[in-house]
Scaffold this motif. Sequence first.
Motif, PDB file in Angstrom:
ATOM      1  N   CYS A   1     -14.250  -2.565  -6.744  1.00 15.95           N
ATOM      2  CA  CYS A   1     -14.568  -3.992  -6.845  1.00 15.95           C
ATOM      3  C   CYS A   1     -13.544  -4.888  -6.148  1.00 15.95           C
ATOM      4  O   CYS A   1     -13.798  -6.057  -5.926  1.00 15.95           O
ATOM      5  N   GLU A   2     -12.400  -4.334  -5.866  1.00 15.04           N
ATOM      6  CA  GLU A   2     -11.327  -5.033  -5.133  1.00 15.04           C
ATOM      7  C   GLU A   2     -10.589  -6.093  -5.943  1.00 15.04           C
ATOM      8  O   GLU A   2      -9.812  -6.863  -5.378  1.00 15.04           O
ATOM      9  N   THR A   3     -10.840  -6.175  -7.228  1.00 17.79           N
ATOM     10  CA  THR A   3     -10.103  -7.147  -8.050  1.00 17.79           C
ATOM     11  C   THR A   3      -8.605  -6.884  -7.986  1.00 17.79           C
ATOM     12  O   THR A   3      -7.807  -7.804  -7.811  1.00 17.79           O
ATOM     13  N   CYS A   4      -8.224  -5.636  -8.094  1.00 17.47           N
ATOM     14  CA  CYS A   4      -6.787  -5.316  -8.060  1.00 17.47           C
ATOM     15  C   CYS A   4      -6.191  -5.621  -6.693  1.00 17.47           C
ATOM     16  O   CYS A   4      -5.043  -6.054  -6.589  1.00 17.47           O
TER      17      CYS A   4
ATOM     18  N   PRO B   1      -2.188  -7.686  -3.608  1.00 16.05           N
ATOM     19  CA  PRO B   1      -2.465  -7.182  -2.254  1.00 16.05           C
ATOM     20  C   PRO B   1      -1.331  -6.357  -1.656  1.00 16.05           C
ATOM     21  O   PRO B   1      -1.567  -5.582  -0.727  1.00 16.05           O
ATOM     22  N   ASP B   2      -0.119  -6.525  -2.165  1.00 10.67           N
ATOM     23  CA  ASP B   2       0.995  -5.722  -1.639  1.00 10.67           C
ATOM     24  C   ASP B   2       1.021  -4.328  -2.254  1.00 10.67           C
ATOM     25  O   ASP B   2       1.648  -3.419  -1.716  1.00 10.67           O
ATOM     26  N   VAL B   3       0.363  -4.183  -3.384  1.00  9.24           N
ATOM     27  CA  VAL B   3       0.389  -2.900  -4.101  1.00  9.24           C
ATOM     28  C   VAL B   3      -0.839  -2.054  -3.768  1.00  9.24           C
ATOM     29  O   VAL B   3      -0.722  -0.857  -3.516  1.00  9.24           O
ATOM     30  N   PHE B   4      -2.016  -2.697  -3.769  1.00  9.97           N
ATOM     31  CA  PHE B   4      -3.263  -1.951  -3.624  1.00  9.97           C
ATOM     32  C   PHE B   4      -3.955  -2.239  -2.300  1.00  9.97           C
ATOM     33  O   PHE B   4      -3.833  -3.329  -1.737  1.00  9.97           O
ATOM     34  N   GLU B   5      -4.719  -1.268  -1.857  1.00  8.29           N
ATOM     35  CA  GLU B   5      -5.640  -1.483  -0.749  1.00  8.29           C
ATOM     36  C   GLU B   5      -6.877  -0.631  -1.031  1.00  8.29           C
ATOM     37  O   GLU B   5      -6.846   0.254  -1.886  1.00  8.29           O
ATOM     38  N   LEU B   6      -7.943  -0.942  -0.304  1.00 13.16           N
ATOM     39  CA  LEU B   6      -9.157  -0.154  -0.478  1.00 13.16           C
ATOM     40  C   LEU B   6      -9.166   0.966   0.555  1.00 13.16           C
ATOM     41  O   LEU B   6      -9.012   0.715   1.749  1.00 13.16           O
ATOM     42  N   GLY B   7      -9.335   2.191   0.110  1.00  7.03           N
ATOM     43  CA  GLY B   7      -9.354   3.331   1.017  1.00  7.03           C
ATOM     44  C   GLY B   7     -10.692   3.497   1.704  1.00  7.03           C
ATOM     45  O   GLY B   7     -11.661   2.801   1.382  1.00  7.03           O
ATOM     46  N   GLU B   8     -10.770   4.417   2.643  1.00  5.28           N
ATOM     47  CA  GLU B   8     -12.024   4.653   3.375  1.00  5.28           C
ATOM     48  C   GLU B   8     -13.135   5.125   2.455  1.00  5.28           C
ATOM     49  O   GLU B   8     -14.314   4.980   2.756  1.00  5.28           O
TER      50      GLU B   8
ATOM     51  N   PRO C   1       3.949   1.585  -3.778  1.00  5.88           N
ATOM     52  CA  PRO C   1       4.307   1.739  -5.197  1.00  5.88           C
ATOM     53  C   PRO C   1       5.566   0.959  -5.568  1.00  5.88           C
ATOM     54  O   PRO C   1       5.854   0.790  -6.757  1.00  5.88           O
ATOM     55  N   ASN C   2       6.307   0.491  -4.572  1.00  5.78           N
ATOM     56  CA  ASN C   2       7.544  -0.242  -4.862  1.00  5.78           C
ATOM     57  C   ASN C   2       7.332  -1.752  -4.926  1.00  5.78           C
ATOM     58  O   ASN C   2       8.299  -2.503  -5.018  1.00  5.78           O
ATOM     59  N   ALA C   3       6.079  -2.185  -4.853  1.00  5.81           N
ATOM     60  CA  ALA C   3       5.792  -3.622  -4.808  1.00  5.81           C
ATOM     61  C   ALA C   3       5.260  -4.157  -6.136  1.00  5.81           C
ATOM     62  O   ALA C   3       4.694  -5.243  -6.182  1.00  5.81           O
ATOM     63  N   LEU C   4       5.472  -3.402  -7.214  1.00 10.74           N
ATOM     64  CA  LEU C   4       4.907  -3.808  -8.506  1.00 10.74           C
ATOM     65  C   LEU C   4       5.424  -5.159  -8.967  1.00 10.74           C
ATOM     66  O   LEU C   4       4.761  -5.856  -9.731  1.00 10.74           O
ATOM     67  N   ASN C   5       6.600  -5.547  -8.510  1.00 11.90           N
ATOM     68  CA  ASN C   5       7.185  -6.827  -8.951  1.00 11.90           C
ATOM     69  C   ASN C   5       6.747  -7.999  -8.075  1.00 11.90           C
ATOM     70  O   ASN C   5       7.215  -9.111  -8.252  1.00 11.90           O
ATOM     71  N   THR C   6       5.836  -7.754  -7.120  1.00 14.77           N
ATOM     72  CA  THR C   6       5.389  -8.845  -6.249  1.00 14.77           C
ATOM     73  C   THR C   6       4.163  -9.558  -6.813  1.00 14.77           C
ATOM     74  O   THR C   6       3.661 -10.495  -6.206  1.00 14.77           O
TER      75      THR C   6
ATOM     76  N   GLU D   1      -1.830  -8.136 -15.255  1.00 11.42           N
ATOM     77  CA  GLU D   1      -3.098  -8.848 -15.105  1.00 11.42           C
ATOM     78  C   GLU D   1      -4.095  -7.988 -14.317  1.00 11.42           C
ATOM     79  O   GLU D   1      -5.280  -7.933 -14.634  1.00 11.42           O
ATOM     80  N   ALA D   2      -3.592  -7.321 -13.275  1.00 14.85           N
ATOM     81  CA  ALA D   2      -4.465  -6.450 -12.483  1.00 14.85           C
ATOM     82  C   ALA D   2      -5.018  -5.320 -13.359  1.00 14.85           C
ATOM     83  O   ALA D   2      -6.211  -5.005 -13.305  1.00 14.85           O
ATOM     84  N   ILE D   3      -4.154  -4.731 -14.160  1.00 12.98           N
ATOM     85  CA  ILE D   3      -4.586  -3.646 -15.052  1.00 12.98           C
ATOM     86  C   ILE D   3      -5.642  -4.157 -16.030  1.00 12.98           C
ATOM     87  O   ILE D   3      -6.684  -3.537 -16.216  1.00 12.98           O
ATOM     88  N   ASP D   4      -5.362  -5.322 -16.620  1.00 10.79           N
ATOM     89  CA  ASP D   4      -6.285  -5.879 -17.612  1.00 10.79           C
ATOM     90  C   ASP D   4      -7.594  -6.344 -16.968  1.00 10.79           C
ATOM     91  O   ASP D   4      -8.619  -6.425 -17.644  1.00 10.79           O
ATOM     92  N   SER D   5      -7.565  -6.667 -15.681  1.00  8.95           N
ATOM     93  CA  SER D   5      -8.749  -7.205 -15.006  1.00  8.95           C
ATOM     94  C   SER D   5      -9.642  -6.123 -14.421  1.00  8.95           C
ATOM     95  O   SER D   5     -10.766  -6.410 -14.010  1.00  8.95           O
ATOM     96  N   CYS D   6      -9.158  -4.909 -14.346  1.00 12.68           N
ATOM     97  CA  CYS D   6      -9.984  -3.839 -13.794  1.00 12.68           C
ATOM     98  C   CYS D   6     -11.171  -3.592 -14.719  1.00 12.68           C
ATOM     99  O   CYS D   6     -10.982  -3.282 -15.895  1.00 12.68           O
ATOM    100  N   PRO D   7     -12.396  -3.755 -14.211  1.00  8.05           N
ATOM    101  CA  PRO D   7     -13.584  -3.676 -15.074  1.00  8.05           C
ATOM    102  C   PRO D   7     -13.836  -2.287 -15.651  1.00  8.05           C
ATOM    103  O   PRO D   7     -14.554  -2.153 -16.641  1.00  8.05           O
TER     104      PRO D   7
END
Length: 63
Positions: A15-18, A23-30, A39-44, A49-55
Amino acid sequence: MAKKIIIDEDLCEGCETCVELCPDVFELGENGKARVKNPNALNTCNIQEAIDSCPTGALKLEE
Ligand code: SF4
């Protein structure tokens, strides 16, 4: 210990919410599923909120 973000690909429905929230932590794969880009960008962003927002509950933080 650094925290680590885990994506359950079986649960992810791309869904791309995360990606929008962290955007510095996650991307959508092929395969249309989220994957960890940096994995080092968790503090950005508000990773909790991303975890809680994942449907589908596909995101978890591991200590
Ligand atoms: S918010 Fe959840 S379901 Fe949506 S792309 Fe991210 S991990 Fe996948």
